[in-house]
Design a protein around this motif. Structure first.
Motif, PDB file in Angstrom:
ATOM      1  N   MET A 101     -36.766 -24.105  16.850  1.00 45.26           N
ATOM      2  CA  MET A 101     -37.160 -22.592  15.782  1.00 45.26           C
ATOM      3  C   MET A 101     -36.603 -21.447  16.928  1.00 45.26           C
ATOM      4  O   MET A 101     -37.436 -21.758  18.227  1.00 45.26           O
ATOM      5  CB  MET A 101     -38.892 -22.471  14.790  1.00 45.26           C
ATOM      6  N   PHE A 102     -36.168 -20.983  16.366  1.00 53.16           N
ATOM      7  CA  PHE A 102     -35.826 -19.667  16.990  1.00 53.16           C
ATOM      8  C   PHE A 102     -36.288 -18.247  16.675  1.00 53.16           C
ATOM      9  O   PHE A 102     -36.892 -18.348  15.474  1.00 53.16           O
ATOM     10  CB  PHE A 102     -33.686 -19.328  16.958  1.00 53.16           C
ATOM     11  N   GLU A 103     -36.672 -16.942  17.255  1.00 53.30           N
ATOM     12  CA  GLU A 103     -37.248 -15.682  16.981  1.00 53.30           C
ATOM     13  C   GLU A 103     -35.860 -15.779  16.200  1.00 53.30           C
ATOM     14  O   GLU A 103     -35.063 -15.299  16.256  1.00 53.30           O
ATOM     15  CB  GLU A 103     -37.380 -14.710  18.022  1.00 53.30           C
ATOM     16  N   GLY A 104     -36.963 -14.857  14.827  1.00 54.88           N
ATOM     17  CA  GLY A 104     -36.292 -13.956  13.567  1.00 54.88           C
ATOM     18  C   GLY A 104     -36.841 -14.411  12.409  1.00 54.88           C
ATOM     19  O   GLY A 104     -38.365 -14.207  12.593  1.00 54.88           O
ATOM     20  N   THR A 105     -36.321 -14.796  11.506  1.00 56.69           N
ATOM     21  CA  THR A 105     -36.942 -15.918  10.183  1.00 56.69           C
ATOM     22  C   THR A 105     -36.554 -16.799   9.548  1.00 56.69           C
ATOM     23  O   THR A 105     -35.855 -17.951  10.656  1.00 56.69           O
ATOM     24  CB  THR A 105     -36.534 -14.133   8.879  1.00 56.69           C
ATOM     25  N   VAL A 106     -36.610 -17.009   8.967  1.00 58.62           N
ATOM     26  CA  VAL A 106     -37.714 -18.856   8.344  1.00 58.62           C
ATOM     27  C   VAL A 106     -35.859 -18.809   7.317  1.00 58.62           C
ATOM     28  O   VAL A 106     -35.351 -19.819   8.416  1.00 58.62           O
ATOM     29  CB  VAL A 106     -38.355 -18.811   6.760  1.00 58.62           C
ATOM     30  N   ARG A 107     -35.122 -18.011   6.731  1.00 61.72           N
ATOM     31  CA  ARG A 107     -33.418 -17.551   6.852  1.00 61.72           C
ATOM     32  C   ARG A 107     -32.876 -17.439   7.850  1.00 61.72           C
ATOM     33  O   ARG A 107     -32.039 -18.475   8.028  1.00 61.72           O
ATOM     34  CB  ARG A 107     -33.667 -16.472   5.653  1.00 61.72           C
ATOM     35  N   SER A 108     -32.818 -17.498   8.824  1.00 57.04           N
ATOM     36  CA  SER A 108     -32.107 -17.259   9.798  1.00 57.04           C
ATOM     37  C   SER A 108     -32.517 -18.500  10.940  1.00 57.04           C
ATOM     38  O   SER A 108     -31.549 -19.198  11.312  1.00 57.04           O
ATOM     39  CB  SER A 108     -32.473 -16.047  10.980  1.00 57.04           C
ATOM     40  N   ASN A 109     -33.431 -19.863  10.290  1.00 58.58           N
ATOM     41  CA  ASN A 109     -33.454 -20.490  11.194  1.00 58.58           C
ATOM     42  C   ASN A 109     -33.075 -21.288  10.461  1.00 58.58           C
ATOM     43  O   ASN A 109     -32.422 -22.417  10.978  1.00 58.58           O
ATOM     44  CB  ASN A 109     -34.772 -21.073  11.350  1.00 58.58           C
ATOM     45  N   LEU A 110     -33.131 -21.385   9.323  1.00 59.21           N
ATOM     46  CA  LEU A 110     -32.497 -22.441   8.810  1.00 59.21           C
ATOM     47  C   LEU A 110     -30.984 -22.424   8.641  1.00 59.21           C
ATOM     48  O   LEU A 110     -30.080 -23.442   8.324  1.00 59.21           O
ATOM     49  CB  LEU A 110     -32.837 -22.770   7.208  1.00 59.21           C
ATOM     50  N   ASP A 111     -30.327 -21.292   8.045  1.00 57.59           N
ATOM     51  CA  ASP A 111     -29.345 -21.124   8.020  1.00 57.59           C
ATOM     52  C   ASP A 111     -28.395 -20.396   9.575  1.00 57.59           C
ATOM     53  O   ASP A 111     -28.631 -18.661   9.312  1.00 57.59           O
ATOM     54  CB  ASP A 111     -28.710 -20.457   6.515  1.00 57.59           C
ATOM     55  N   PRO A 112     -28.524 -20.271  10.632  1.00 56.28           N
ATOM     56  CA  PRO A 112     -27.858 -19.711  11.392  1.00 56.28           C
ATOM     57  C   PRO A 112     -26.801 -18.867  11.073  1.00 56.28           C
ATOM     58  O   PRO A 112     -25.964 -17.834  11.699  1.00 56.28           O
ATOM     59  CB  PRO A 112     -28.028 -20.235  12.846  1.00 56.28           C
ATOM     60  N   LEU A 113     -25.549 -19.700  10.761  1.00 54.55           N
ATOM     61  CA  LEU A 113     -24.316 -18.871  10.061  1.00 54.55           C
ATOM     62  C   LEU A 113     -24.068 -18.544   9.271  1.00 54.55           C
ATOM     63  O   LEU A 113     -22.996 -17.521   9.319  1.00 54.55           O
ATOM     64  CB  LEU A 113     -23.441 -19.873  10.815  1.00 54.55           C
ATOM     65  N   GLU A 114     -25.527 -17.958   8.180  1.00 48.20           N
ATOM     66  CA  GLU A 114     -25.364 -17.320   7.352  1.00 48.20           C
ATOM     67  C   GLU A 114     -24.046 -18.328   6.365  1.00 48.20           C
ATOM     68  O   GLU A 114     -23.020 -17.518   6.154  1.00 48.20           O
ATOM     69  CB  GLU A 114     -25.168 -16.367   7.588  1.00 48.20           C
ATOM     70  N   GLU A 115     -24.119 -19.017   5.711  1.00 43.77           N
ATOM     71  CA  GLU A 115     -23.053 -19.738   5.443  1.00 43.77           C
ATOM     72  C   GLU A 115     -23.453 -20.160   3.699  1.00 43.77           C
ATOM     73  O   GLU A 115     -23.122 -20.459   2.816  1.00 43.77           O
ATOM     74  CB  GLU A 115     -22.459 -21.491   6.491  1.00 43.77           C
ATOM     75  N   TYR A 116     -25.247 -20.348   3.420  1.00 44.20           N
ATOM     76  CA  TYR A 116     -25.222 -20.269   1.968  1.00 44.20           C
ATOM     77  C   TYR A 116     -26.044 -19.115   1.416  1.00 44.20           C
ATOM     78  O   TYR A 116     -26.782 -18.715   2.450  1.00 44.20           O
ATOM     79  CB  TYR A 116     -26.818 -21.612   2.576  1.00 44.20           C
ATOM     80  N   SER A 117     -26.387 -19.552   0.002  1.00 44.05           N
ATOM     81  CA  SER A 117     -27.586 -18.709  -0.736  1.00 44.05           C
ATOM     82  C   SER A 117     -28.762 -19.079  -0.612  1.00 44.05           C
ATOM     83  O   SER A 117     -28.906 -20.210  -0.372  1.00 44.05           O
ATOM     84  CB  SER A 117     -26.634 -18.705  -1.956  1.00 44.05           C
ATOM     85  N   ASP A 118     -29.485 -17.761  -0.766  1.00 43.36           N
ATOM     86  CA  ASP A 118     -30.795 -18.350  -0.756  1.00 43.36           C
ATOM     87  C   ASP A 118     -31.199 -18.979  -1.541  1.00 43.36           C
ATOM     88  O   ASP A 118     -32.845 -20.404  -1.547  1.00 43.36           O
ATOM     89  CB  ASP A 118     -31.652 -16.896  -1.550  1.00 43.36           C
ATOM     90  N   ASP A 119     -31.180 -19.890  -3.478  1.00 43.19           N
ATOM     91  CA  ASP A 119     -31.655 -20.559  -3.750  1.00 43.19           C
ATOM     92  C   ASP A 119     -30.758 -22.223  -3.321  1.00 43.19           C
ATOM     93  O   ASP A 119     -31.934 -22.543  -3.443  1.00 43.19           O
ATOM     94  CB  ASP A 119     -30.760 -20.444  -5.266  1.00 43.19           C
ATOM     95  N   GLN A 120     -29.822 -22.045  -2.001  1.00 41.64           N
ATOM     96  CA  GLN A 120     -29.601 -23.812  -1.626  1.00 41.64           C
ATOM     97  C   GLN A 120     -30.943 -23.582  -0.698  1.00 41.64           C
ATOM     98  O   GLN A 120     -30.967 -24.732  -0.230  1.00 41.64           O
ATOM     99  CB  GLN A 120     -28.645 -23.260  -1.340  1.00 41.64           C
ATOM    100  N   ILE A 121     -31.107 -22.439   0.073  1.00 41.82           N
ATOM    101  CA  ILE A 121     -32.046 -21.798   1.260  1.00 41.82           C
ATOM    102  C   ILE A 121     -33.522 -23.170   0.357  1.00 41.82           C
ATOM    103  O   ILE A 121     -34.748 -23.726   0.653  1.00 41.82           O
ATOM    104  CB  ILE A 121     -32.737 -21.652   2.086  1.00 41.82           C
ATOM    105  N   TRP A 122     -33.649 -22.535  -0.706  1.00 44.45           N
ATOM    106  CA  TRP A 122     -35.222 -22.651  -0.878  1.00 44.45           C
ATOM    107  C   TRP A 122     -35.273 -23.892  -1.736  1.00 44.45           C
ATOM    108  O   TRP A 122     -35.941 -24.976  -1.611  1.00 44.45           O
ATOM    109  CB  TRP A 122     -35.371 -22.312  -2.341  1.00 44.45           C
TER     110      TRP A 122
END
Length: 1454
Positions: free
Chosen positions: A1292-1313
């Motif tokens: 895991m990388f320093e940042g947030t849960v969102r940035s760790n699951l989706d580093p390339l910022e390709e998905y919505s919050d609903d998809q991440i949840w």
């Protein structure tokens, strides 16, 4: 005009009376002191003290005694001559006679002090007397000089007497500071800092320490090394050690004793830090202060006498040989200037090395004591920055530390000389100077702000760089490296914004200060014209000589201000870091009872002390001596935190933790040091061969070591990269076993090894070699629980059940869930075995070995059998022209460089022209009519000054612009090539080497190098201008350009650059393994290691400085001799053949020649040293890259791969041209949409196959096709982004849960949840206050290893690739969570091709196909059912091993 200082002069008749009185007082005191000491010595005689006194520095003591004897003889001769030859008053005779008696008494007193007493330091009385003697001698010399000017000097013997007095006084004052008495050091050494290093090579006498007075003054102690450097390339072993007193250990002890902490709190201010640093190296600082003072005074002798020299050339000669007397005074002053300047710089550099060594040690020690929760505010990258950049800045600061008071002194002397030359007109110069200083105040304030922000942005960049380099393999597997490169470039863009403001602000400040001499001189000359003060060429030249000397400190002022600002910021950052809270030492108490090994009562612990929910709650249990305690629970239940709380790593809220005996700890994520296997196992303990062999046998390491090229002397790469996960874990276990501790803490040690190896380790280690020890082990393998004397079941930070296996089996649901999950897994295997669980167990020995598959770090160019990590590369000889060419071409193709040179040449021409103008139009004497009016004179001078000022501004802006462009381009190109490098580069390159270039070398390129280039150009053009002026008067001055080469300087600088990398690497490595280091109580040893590395760097830098000073001293000496020769030629010329004004102008310029030439050489050497940073960065710009990320002509369709069918044909793989094959012609097909399990002993080629699939390793022959497309024909990014992998080491990388699951910022919050819910982390994240924006600390340290593994699962659930690879993906989770993951994969990747590598048979038993590899060959490839039907198959035997070992433990527990 009457001299304004005449009122300060005592009448000459009273001086002998004053001297007589002071000598008499001293004589009486010495006599009384001698009688008293003798009486005391008779009462307290001690032979030991006499013996100890022989350690006194004999060289200096003899020189001091000899000086006193010589003075006694000298004054005796003078007293006799005053009676016989000269007509002197009676007081002069008595003064000389008493002086002879006094110095004779002092010599006898000192001899007795050195031989009969234990005193090591000179008495303060003598120190004060020698200072008074120097001051009185200087004063009497001034009086003689004034009398000489008034032509009232009676005899020459007075001048000779005072000159001898000044020289002797200087030497004796230096002797007070030069060598510290060994007694003081001996007392400091009585209490050793490191137990292991009590006996060290203190007795080694270094060339610097044993050098005599003349050798020290002339730097001749460096001659052997310089000679050696001219004969061959110097290696580190050729360079002598630093003196014992300058070693980091001794300096650090002194520093700690001087550092004042606030009562009750470990708080430190910047002032206290500065004070302690000064008191640590005060002797070198005071010596450099003394040399700087004498240098400054000697610089103004020539301007003071310039008017007299011009008048002499004009024919106004006051007495015979006046010219030669003036030449002698000029020559002596320049000699003193040369000597003191070089020793000022040398002593300052020595003090800087001491301060840096102290700060590095202090920062390192602080890093060893920081708790994990405190480190969350200071990441490893930031702490490394403090050591690599901020501490190093203190070293550079010593070159500038005296500049402020020197500037004040020089301005004061300049105003005095100007007043003497220009009268009241000079008064205008003072407000002009004040105005210039005030104009720089806003720039200085802005510089402080810009520097502070620059360092903060650099910290952020280094933090991210360190994290990315640590996880480069994961980034490349996921195809994310360019995304993370863009993040680093964005951080650099922010840093570059502050850097740009900083350099342009510095350019503006330097422009103002560079125009200051012209502005001040124009103001002074203009005031003279307005006040009708006649301007004569002699007085003008005296003023110009003064202004030229004043130029140097004023020109240097921008850099001085910048350095003071940078040091202020750096010291503030270091002080803030040192103020961070240490790990609480009273968390773990010592048990006195021998029956109990561990006791925890009502323990509440929390990693985040601000959190309302503690990490561990209401923890209470007891462990008796010799018990085996197992800790189990689901992912995130607090198992690892429980072990950390026993180690004292988790902040305690309440409760008690008591431990009896020494601890040993095995971390869940292996921490392996770079170095030999043997050193990792011994871990600072002495070798006991029998015990060592027993430990190797218990950990099954003998087979592995036999296959390593150098057995246990094989060097392990960074983070153990040339070892398999199982090998790293077993070396960790061996390290713990070898310590022979009382309590052993194992954090899931069996997850990284296969079932057979796990069983072997459990039986041989926990049940065997540690059967009489207290062992607490965390495990997810339920089969290891029945053997425990106590099982602690954890859930949500609490111990929900505790007892033996049978006791808690039916007493609660939590433990039943874990056992039930394991039973289900076994049932799955049994179903496939179809009743074969009772088949004969296989007794094959484990064949886990570090095959060539695991040695991923082997450089393809290295021959077989060589060590993995080689010594860092370095160029030889001078920095090549190619390096300069490449560097200059980085900015606009180098087109700006000629413009900068032309602008500087134009400035030099205008500057010389303005001085020529003033000399030409001003008459030699009052009797001559000036050729132009005063208004015209000033107008032309001002116009020339304005034109030169514009040149300065233009040049400063061009230098800043070009330097900024070069630094930016170099940074971008180096990072691009590093990120595009193949994994083999990262495998053989310790991270410290890359970080060293990204931090220290980049800082040099950002801030130091452009100015260094400018200084070289300025000094060179300045010298050429001076040569042009001087050739008109005395062409013989060309002799000064005798080439003197010191090749040692460059090689020493290179070695220093290379020796910095191990320091950075050791620092980085320590920070990552600080928990392990503390658990073994190894902090003192590691602190000693960093001090040794520091000493290695210090000795190279120390001798590099010495080599440059050796060279510069000889060059200055040559130019001083040539200068004196030129003066002799001028004064010897017949009257009228030399124009007095132009000759005076030439001499005015020549006054700076020696310092300018040494400055040029020193700056050239320093530039070469700084260019080594560019050279090192260019090395990384030339590293080979991976194949193209995207090949447009062969880009696959967006839907590729649609089926996921993988076809492998005759695949052959090796890790280098000279290394053996790892995969030997594999041919098989992974059908699309089916699940394939790859099994085999460690080292059989499983990981190599996966890495070849992702093209981390390129095939030697054969091909891999996915849905018919050859993966070698498409770009790496297209390949890796279409495949998914869950790696063995969860990242895991320093940042947030969102940035760790989706580093390339390709998905919505609903998809991440949705993905979080599927991987069983949804509820955990919803509990957090910030939900998806919850903080993830560096390397995911605030998440458990199991949770990190689930995050990796969430990433592939989001990506939904058609091909998924699981590489030991469930090694760090419990069986229940493993079953959930397997179910999730079956549900959501039903139509995908899934390739699984696992140690747990249950993870691959339900696969559609099984591929069994052995030594790089396919042994079996079929469905699990068919393979299990054949009882002789390898797969059937592996399953039998697993079921037999697991069920046998359950049977024993029932």
């Amino acid at each position: 005009m009457e001299n304004p200082l005449d009122f300060l002069l005592i009448q000459p008749i009273y001086l002998p009376l004053l001297s007589f009185f002071l000598n008499l007082v001293l004589l009486l005191i010495l006599s009384v002191s001698w009688v008293y000491n003798k009486s005391v010595a008779c009462e307290n005689s001690d032979g030991f003290m006499k013996k100890r006194s022989t350690k006194m520095s004999s060289t200096f003591s003899k020189l001091v005694v000899m000086s006193c004897v010589s003075l006694s003889v000298f004054y005796s001769v003078l007293s006799l001559l005053s009676c016989v030859r000269w007509h002197s008053n009676v007081w002069t005779f008595f003064d000389l006679l008493l002086a002879a008696l006094t110095w004779g008494t002092i010599s006898m007193y000192l001899r007795g002090l050195y031989t009969d007493s234990h005193e090591q330091k000179l008495p303060y009385l003598l120190r004060i007397w020698w200072v008074l003697y120097l001051l009185i001698s200087c004063y009497r010399l001034v009086v003689d000089f004034v009398l000489y000017r008034k032509q009232e000097l009676v005899s020459v013997h007075n001048v000779v007497s005072e000159l001898v007095g000044v020289c002797a006084g200087l030497f004796l004052c230096c002797s007070c500071l030069w060598k510290r008495g060994e007694g003081e050091r001996t007392n400091l050494l009585e209490e050793p800092l490191l137990i292991e290093n009590e006996v060290c090579d203190d007795e080694v006498t270094t060339p610097f320490a044993k050098a005599g007075f003349l050798s020290l003054m002339s730097f001749s102690w460096m001659s052997p090394l310089v000679t050696l450097g001219n004969e061959k390339i110097i290696d580190s072993k050729d360079v002598p050690q630093v003196d014992n007193s300058d070693r980091a250990e001794n300096l650090f002890r002194v520093f700690r004793s001087k550092l004042e902490w606030d009562d009750g709190e470990r708080r430190i201010t910047t002032f206290k830090l500065v004070k302690a640093l000064f008191l640590t190296v005060w002797r070198d600082i005071l010596l450099s202060f003394l040399f700087a003072f004498v240098y400054t005074m000697s610089c103004y002798v020539a301007p003071y006498l310039m008017d007299s020299f011009v008048q002499y050339l004009n024919g106004e000669r006051q007495y015979k040989y006046q010219g030669y007397v003036l030449v002698t005074i000029f020559f002596v002053a320049k000699l003193v200037e040369c000597q003191t300047r070089r020793h000022w710089f040398f002593r300052g550099g020595k003090a800087g090395l001491g301060m840096k060594a102290v700060l590095v040690s202090m920062i390192y020690e602080k890093g060893l004591t920081l708790p994990c929760h405190s480190k969350q505010g200071q990441t490893s990258g930031e702490i490394i920055n403090l050591m690599a950049v901020d501490a190093d800045r203190l070293n550079a600061f010593t070159w500038f530390m005296h500049d402020p008071w020197i500037l004040v002194l020089q301005v004061s002397l300049a105003l005095w000389i100007l007043y003497k030359s220009l009268g009241l007109g000079s008064v205008a110069a003072f407000p002009a100077f004040i105005l210039v200083m005030l104009a720089n105040y806003p720039f200085a304030k802005l510089e402080d702000k810009f520097q502070s922000n620059l360092m903060k942005s650099k910290d952020n960049r280094m933090k991210k760089t360190s994290e990315v380099l640590l996880n480069m393999r994961i980034l490349k597997l996921q195809g994310w490296e360019m995304k993370f490169l863009s993040k680093i470039l964005d951080l650099r863009h922010v840093e570059a914004g502050w850097l740009k403001k900083f350099v342009y602000n510095s350019a503006a400040m330097s422009s103002v200060l560079w125009t200051a001499p012209s502005f001040i001189s124009a103001t002074a000359f203009g005031a003279c014209v307005l006040l009708k003060i006649p301007l004569e060429s002699g007085k003008i030249l005296a003023a110009l000589a003064t202004f030229r000397i004043l130029q140097s400190p004023i020109y240097k002022l921008p850099e001085t201000i910048s350095m003071f600002v940078q040091v202020k910021v750096s010291l503030g950052r270091i002080a803030s870091f040192l103020c961070l809270d240490d790990l609480e030492k009273d968390v773990v108490e010592r048990l006195t009872s021998r029956s109990l090994a561990l006791e925890v009562r009502n323990g509440y612990f929390s990693w985040d002390e601000s959190s309302s929910i503690p990490t561990l709650r209401d923890v209470s249990f007891e462990v008796s001596q010799g018990m085996n305690v197992a800790v189990c629970g689901t992912v995130g239940s607090g198992k690892s935190s429980l072990l950390s709380s026993i180690l004292g790593e988790v902040p305690k809220i309440s409760g008690t933790v008591k431990v009896c005996g020494r601890k040993a700890y095995v971390a869940q994520s292996p921490w392996i040091q770079s170095g030999k296997v043997e050193d990792n196992i011994l871990f600072g303990q002495p070798m006991e061969r029998e015990w060592y062999e027993r430990v190797l046998e218990a950990c099954s390491l003998n087979k592995d070591l036999e296959l390593l090229p150098f057995h246990d002397q094989t060097v392990i790469g960074e983070r153990g990269i040339n070892l398999s996960g199982g090998q790293k874990q077993r070396i960790q276990i061996a390290r713990a076993l070898y310590q022979n501790a009382d309590i052993y803490l194992f954090d899931d040690p069996f997850s990284a090894v296969d079932a057979h190896t796990g069983s072997h380790l459990f039986n041989e280690v926990i049940l065997g070699i540690l059967k009489d020890k207290t062992v607490i082990y965390v495990t997810h393998q339920v089969e290891f629980l029945p053997e425990a004397d106590l099982i602690l079941v954890m859930k949500d930070g609490k111990i929900t059940q505790a007892g033996r296996y049978n006791e808690i089996l039916d007493s609660g649901t939590d433990f039943m869930e874990l056992v039930g999950a394991h039973t289900d897994a076994l049932a799955t295997v049994d179903t496939y075995e179809q009743g074969c669980a009772s088949s004969e167990s296989t007794t094959n020995k484990e064949k886990e070995a570090p095959s060539d598959e695991e040695k991923l770090e082997k450089d393809s160019g290295k021959p077989r059998g060589g060590q993995l990590v080689q010594q860092e590369e370095r160029e030889k000889g001078k920095v090549g022209f190619t390096v300069y060419k490449k560097y200059m071409a980085l900015a606009y193709g180098g087109a700006v460089i000629p413009i900068i040179l032309l602008v500087q040449i134009l400035f030099q021409i205008l500057n010389i022209g303005s001085n020529y103008w003033m000399t030409w139009v001003t008459p030699v004497s009052k009797d001559v009519e000036p050729p132009v009016s005063g208004f015209t004179l000033i107008l032309v001078y001002v116009l020339l000054a304005i034109a030169s000022s514009l040149c300065i501004l233009f040049r400063a802006l061009l230098v800043s612009m070009t330097g900024f462009k070069m630094a930016t381009e170099l940074f971008t190109q180096m990072h691009l090539r590093v990120f595009r490098a193949s994994m083999s580069f990262f495998d053989v390159t310790p991270m410290g080497r890359i970080l060293n270039r990204a931090s220290t070398d980049q800082s040099v390129v950002d801030l130091r190098l452009p100015g260094q280039f400018a200084y070289v150009a300025i000094a060179a053009i300045n010298i050429l201008g001076i040569m042009g002026v001087m050739i008109q008067v005395a062409w013989q001055v060309l002799i000064i350009f005798i080439p003197v080469v010191a090749a040692s300087a460059w090689e020493l600088a290179r070695l220093a650059g290379i020796s910095r990398s191990p320091l950075v690497h050791h620092f980085s490595e320590t920070l990552s393994g600080v928990t392990t280091i503390r658990s073994f109580d190894q902090e003192p040893r590691f602190l000693g290691d960093i001090m040794k590395l520091n000493d290695c760097l210090s000795r190279l830098r120390f001798h590099s400085t010495g080599a440059m000073e050796w060279l510069c001293f000889r060059l200055e000496l040559l130019s001083t001799i040539a200068f004196a020769l030129s003066l002799v030629i001028v004064v010897s010329a017949p009257e009228g053949t030399v124009n007095p004004s132009f000759a005076g102008l030439a001499i005015t310029y020549a006054l700076n020649l020696n310092s300018l030439q040494s400055t040029l050489v020193w700056t050239l050497c320093d530039l070469e040293n700084k260019m080594i940073s560019v050279e090192r960065m260019l090395q990384y710009i030339d590293i080979p890259s991976e194949p193209s990320l995207v090949i447009e002509s062969t880009r696959p369709e967006k839907s590729w791969p649609s089926r996921g069918e993988i076809t492998i044909s005759n695949l052959q793989v090796r890790y280098g041209p000279h290394l053996p094959m790892v995969l030997h012609g594999l041919t098989c097909t992974f059908p699309g949409g089916l699940k394939t399990g790859i099994v085999g002993r460690t080292g059989c080629g499983k990981s190599t196959l996966i890495q070849t699939l992702f093209r981390i390793v390129e095939p030697t022959a054969g091909e891999i096709r996915i849905d018919g497309i050859d993966i070698l024909t498409i770009g790496l990014h297209d390949l890796r982004s279409r495949l998914s992998i869950i790696p063995q080491d969860p990242t895991m990388f320093e940042g947030t849960v969102r940035s760790n699951l989706d580093p390339l910022e390709e998905y919505s919050d609903d998809q991440i949840w949705e993905a979080l819910d599927k991987c069983q982390l949804g509820d955990e994240v919803r509990k957090k206050e910030l939900k998806l924006d919850s903080t993830v600390s560096e390397n995911g340290q605030n998440w458990s290893v199991g949770q990190r593994q689930l995050v990796c699962l969430g990433r592939v659930l989001l990506k939904r690739s058609k091909v998924l690879v699981l590489d030991e993906a469930t090694a760090s989770v419990d069986t229940a969570t493993d079953n959930l993951i397997q179910e999730t994969l079956r549900q959501h990747f039903r139509d995908c091709t899934v390739i699984t590598i696992a140690h747990r048979i249950s993870s691959v038993i339900d696969s559609d196909m099984v591929l069994l590899l052995d030594q790089g060959l396919i042994k079996e490839h079929d469905s699990p059912g068919r393979l299990l039907e054949d009882k002789s198959s390898y797969f059937s035997k592996l399953v039998a091993e697993y079921t037999t070992s697991s069920e046998s433990k359950f049977n024993r527990s029932c």
